[in-house]
Scaffold this active site. Sequence first.
Site, PDB file in Angstrom:
ATOM      1  N   LYS A 100       1.253  -0.905   0.249  1.00 20.69           N
ATOM      2  CA  LYS A 100      -0.073  -0.050   0.115  1.00 20.69           C
ATOM      3  C   LYS A 100       0.876   0.928   0.106  1.00 20.69           C
ATOM      4  O   LYS A 100       2.342   1.296   0.611  1.00 20.69           O
ATOM      5  CB  LYS A 100      -0.633  -0.110   0.929  1.00 20.69           C
ATOM      6  CG  LYS A 100      -2.270   0.677   1.308  1.00 20.69           C
ATOM      7  CD  LYS A 100      -3.373   0.160   0.350  1.00 20.69           C
ATOM      8  CE  LYS A 100      -4.661   1.143   0.465  1.00 20.69           C
ATOM      9  NZ  LYS A 100      -5.636   0.173   0.356  1.00 20.69           N
ATOM     10  N   ASP A 135      -7.234   4.492  -4.590  1.00 19.78           N
ATOM     11  CA  ASP A 135      -7.363   4.290  -2.985  1.00 19.78           C
ATOM     12  C   ASP A 135      -8.307   5.482  -2.763  1.00 19.78           C
ATOM     13  O   ASP A 135      -8.421   6.211  -3.418  1.00 19.78           O
ATOM     14  CB  ASP A 135      -6.899   3.385  -1.868  1.00 19.78           C
ATOM     15  CG  ASP A 135      -8.026   3.426  -0.385  1.00 19.78           C
ATOM     16  OD1 ASP A 135      -8.255   1.923  -0.314  1.00 19.78           O
ATOM     17  OD2 ASP A 135      -7.501   4.229  -0.002  1.00 19.78           O
TER      18      ASP A 135
END
Length: 449
Positions: A122, A162
């Site tokens: 991430k 995201d």
Amino acid sequence: MEKIISQIKEKDPNQREFHQAVEEVVETVKPVLDRNLEYRRQAVLERITEPERVIMFRVPWMDDDGQVHINRGFRVEMNSAIGPYKGGLRFHPSVNLGIIKFLAFEQVFKNSLTTLAMGGGKGGSDFDPKGKSDAEVMRFCQSFMSELYRHIGPNTDVPAGDIGVGAREIGYLFGMYKKLKNEFTGVLTGKSLAWGGSLIRPEATGYGNVYFAAEMLQTREQTFEGKTCLVSGSGNVAQFTAEKLIELGARVVTLSDSSGYILDEEGITAEKLQFVKTLKNVRRGRIREYAEEYKSAVYTPVDPSLNHNPLWNHKAECVLPCATENEINGVDAANMVRNGVVLVSEGANMPSNPAAIDIFIDNRLLYGPGKAANAGGVAVSGLEMAQNSMRLSWPKDEVDTRLKQIMHSIHKTCLHAAEEYRVPGNYVAGANIAGFVKVVNAMLDQGLV
Ligand code: NDP
Ligand code: 2IT
């Protein structure tokens, strides 16, 4: 295990969200370690909670008035036991290393559940895209990629979107990567259709969330038809969660953003949802404007002095949080139970805090944790990677059918693992155990690296 958790807390005392995510997993995989001495001997918990690599970098950029700004960029490459690092990028002022580590950690288990070959990672930045011009967002993305490009690649690490990173940002990031590397590859997912994107990727997280929730309802011989649903957020995941719910005959009555929420007792229709899509994706406006457009709706601003979120305190059978972490606390969860909620399915990552999760489980709600319920997004990212490798693109129905099959398989896997470890119907334990065992076995196969 307590020792491992206290060591993690001591080492990085400020990474609250990471501690929260680790504690939930450690608690639920304890019976797996109790049964398997080799796992303990090989220190699998210590290994899986330490990122393989953390990259932090300066992101300098200039605004439209010529003012220089410095943001911080992150990429946490958490685990590559079952495939290249894979996971989104988040641009939001709240981003820090602890948040990116929690998201990367969750991603490892989620990606493992998808059945596809993807490790976990991430990244992101504390850059706030709100109120910035397209040109400012472009310059920021270019600067961000001018460092990140050396760490990623289609077989190494494949970022995606995201919070705060959608089609626009992926476009600017991809353009810079292509220029610097002089190669056109599937290094990012969530690309536009015309240059390597997959059909259904924009819809995938929301649709997948509803497919997963429908599987949970089916275990009690119920469907979404006629059910009242509370949805939070109004971004990518919320929009397509609402869209699929409406299609299945549910009555969706709420949407929100970080300023407040709207309640539309008449139900959000497909037409009203189209207004929301244009409002949020094109005009980049606020959800408050929904109540100005539709008189059936009431807008309530966020009141930070409250100990609960009034959005969660309306009569409904189903709750689908799709905004951000820790948006549901124990008071909210107790309100839900009192109001007759039977299902909670998480489009967002870790939206429920530990007190809320305990209440859901104690009251035998159908509770689908994010790492299972929202895995459809990264699953279709995996399908986008597959299509890129083959240099072809599948039709919409084919991707949607595969997404449905994957959500069905995740649901079955969770229930099966929960059954095996004698916590029937506990999707939290099921998702953590099934995700964990696959990754850990791969790590052991590959030796101490
Ligand atoms: P978007 O940026 O498209 O939308 C985010 C939404 O959540 C906006 O409505 C935003 O409101 C709201 N929000 C963000 N931060 C906060 C906050 N601190 N408090 C209240 N509301 C907030 O992001 P996505 O829809 O992509 O992501 C939503 C959630 O889903 C996140 O938890 C993400 O990690 C998760 N997720 C996303 C996937 C994807 O494919 N995109 C896949 C799996 C999970 P505002 O506009 O005011 O900021
Ligand atoms: O949290 C997530 O799963 C995402 N933001 C999507 C990740 C991806 O690589 O598609």
